[in-house]
Design an enzyme around this catalytic site. Structure first.
Site, PDB file in Angstrom:
ATOM      1  N   ARG A  49       5.843   2.974  37.315  1.00  0.00           N
ATOM      2  CA  ARG A  49       5.335   4.286  36.896  1.00  0.00           C
ATOM      3  C   ARG A  49       5.264   5.206  38.112  1.00  0.00           C
ATOM      4  O   ARG A  49       4.253   5.254  38.810  1.00  0.00           O
ATOM      5  CB  ARG A  49       3.959   4.131  36.252  1.00  0.00           C
ATOM      6  CG  ARG A  49       3.955   3.251  35.016  1.00  0.00           C
ATOM      7  CD  ARG A  49       2.530   3.004  34.537  1.00  0.00           C
ATOM      8  NE  ARG A  49       2.499   2.131  33.372  1.00  0.00           N
ATOM      9  CZ  ARG A  49       1.384   1.699  32.788  1.00  0.00           C
ATOM     10  NH1 ARG A  49       0.202   2.058  33.297  1.00  0.00           N
ATOM     11  NH2 ARG A  49       1.430   0.920  31.736  1.00  0.00           N
ATOM     12  N   ASP A  51       4.953   8.540  40.455  1.00  0.00           N
ATOM     13  CA  ASP A  51       4.057   9.690  40.425  1.00  0.00           C
ATOM     14  C   ASP A  51       4.827  11.008  40.353  1.00  0.00           C
ATOM     15  O   ASP A  51       6.051  11.046  40.528  1.00  0.00           O
ATOM     16  CB  ASP A  51       3.181   9.710  41.683  1.00  0.00           C
ATOM     17  CG  ASP A  51       2.181   8.571  41.709  1.00  0.00           C
ATOM     18  OD1 ASP A  51       1.727   8.152  40.625  1.00  0.00           O
ATOM     19  OD2 ASP A  51       1.856   8.108  42.814  1.00  0.00           O
ATOM     20  N   TYR A 109      11.970   0.343  47.173  1.00  0.00           N
ATOM     21  CA  TYR A 109      11.700   1.764  47.375  1.00  0.00           C
ATOM     22  C   TYR A 109      12.320   2.225  48.689  1.00  0.00           C
ATOM     23  O   TYR A 109      12.516   1.429  49.619  1.00  0.00           O
ATOM     24  CB  TYR A 109      10.198   2.044  47.421  1.00  0.00           C
ATOM     25  CG  TYR A 109       9.522   2.139  46.070  1.00  0.00           C
ATOM     26  CD1 TYR A 109       9.384   3.365  45.428  1.00  0.00           C
ATOM     27  CD2 TYR A 109       9.025   1.002  45.448  1.00  0.00           C
ATOM     28  CE1 TYR A 109       8.762   3.460  44.193  1.00  0.00           C
ATOM     29  CE2 TYR A 109       8.397   1.086  44.201  1.00  0.00           C
ATOM     30  CZ  TYR A 109       8.276   2.317  43.587  1.00  0.00           C
ATOM     31  OH  TYR A 109       7.658   2.404  42.366  1.00  0.00           O
ATOM     32  N   ARG A 196       3.554   5.370  49.949  1.00  0.00           N
ATOM     33  CA  ARG A 196       3.189   6.602  50.650  1.00  0.00           C
ATOM     34  C   ARG A 196       2.051   6.369  51.642  1.00  0.00           C
ATOM     35  O   ARG A 196       2.022   6.985  52.720  1.00  0.00           O
ATOM     36  CB  ARG A 196       2.807   7.667  49.627  1.00  0.00           C
ATOM     37  CG  ARG A 196       3.989   8.157  48.792  1.00  0.00           C
ATOM     38  CD  ARG A 196       3.548   8.882  47.538  1.00  0.00           C
ATOM     39  NE  ARG A 196       2.730  10.042  47.859  1.00  0.00           N
ATOM     40  CZ  ARG A 196       2.067  10.745  46.937  1.00  0.00           C
ATOM     41  NH1 ARG A 196       2.118  10.377  45.656  1.00  0.00           N
ATOM     42  NH2 ARG A 196       1.349  11.796  47.287  1.00  0.00           N
TER      43      ARG A 196
END
Length: 263
Positions: A49, A51, A109, A196
């Site tokens: 999911r 952002d 990622y 992040r």
């Protein structure tokens, strides 16, 4: 019939993946487009999911639908009803036991960072930006403390819904090409804002404010309040999801480049 889809999207125009009342999410756009092809409502389930503002080149979703459609309809047909910032890249029938989220054993990622004094213009929203010069060697040393299985509570958003903060990070490479830095990460799963938050902490080390071993201190503290703020979403991409070979889905290594240890 259960169908798996590979999806890519530019996150700038969306309020994240997960559906919201206002309908301005990737999930909402994809479900509307599929419904236009099959003529009935559908629900898509994603591997991750993402952002608001976060992109994907390798998102994987699945859906259940009893309406038969030719293979091309799941790609070209659905894409004809999608906004320009979203595209289905591939489609494949999968067995009922496949689940886009729960069948995955790893997620990949990438964070792309522009490290120069002047903010980006052409790539605005597609790369992160940090104006202070960074020492890549220091960040690579710091990254080694993060590899392996750890409690990543110090890098977990307060609203994270994961059952456990313990994750296994198997890859954290930092590559430099001129003024562009690329952080490549792979883990069994990631906590909310984990990538992040990790990048933000590494930047503190890279600009010389903390030593590389500080990363071990943050891990040991298991306290989000002592870690740096969450870094901007702009340069973050979900690049792929790994599944058991029995499902026959495209692998992240095949689509998005090999891991360093595979070279």
């Amino acid at each position: 019939m259960r169908i798996a889809l590979g999806v890519e999207y530019d996150g700038r125009g969306f309020a994240g993946w997960q559906t919201q009342p206002k309908g301005n999410t990737v999930q909402d756009a994809l479900e509307r487009a599929i419904a236009a092809i099959v003529g009935v409502p559908v629900r898509c389930h994603a591997a991750g999911r993402t952002d608001a503002g976060v992109h994907a080149s390798g998102q994987v979703v699945h859906l259940d639908c009893d309406v038969a459609r030719p293979p091309g309809a799941w790609v070209r047909g659905v894409n004809s009803h999608l906004p320009s910032g979203v595209a289905v890249c591939w489609a494949k029938p999968v067995p009922e036991q496949f689940h886009a989220r729960f069948s995955a054993y790893a997620r990949c990622y990438r964070y792309v960072l522009l490290n120069r004094p002047v903010r980006p213009a052409i790539a605005a929203g597609q790369v992160g930006w940090f104006h202070v010069p960074l020492e890549v060697a220091r960040m690579r040393e710091a990254a080694r403390y993060l590899l392996g299985q750890h409690d990543f509570s110090s890098f977990r958003a307060a609203e994270c819904q994961a059952k456990t903060p313990v994750k296994t990070l198997t890859r954290l490479d930092i590559d430099a090409d001129g003024d562009t830095l690329t952080f490549s990460l792979e883990a069994d799963a990631f906590l909310h804002h984990m990538v992040r938050n990790l990048v933000g902490a590494l930047l503190v080390v890279g600009k010389g404010k903390q030593p590389p071993a500080w990363m071990a201190e943050l891990l040991a503290a298991r306290n989000r309040r002592i870690a740096p703020p969450t870094f901007m979403p702009d340069g973050l991409y979900l690049t792929g999801v790994r599944y058991p070979a029995e499902f026959g889905l495209p692998s992240p290594a095949g689509l998005y480049g090999p891991r360093r240890e595979d070279l």
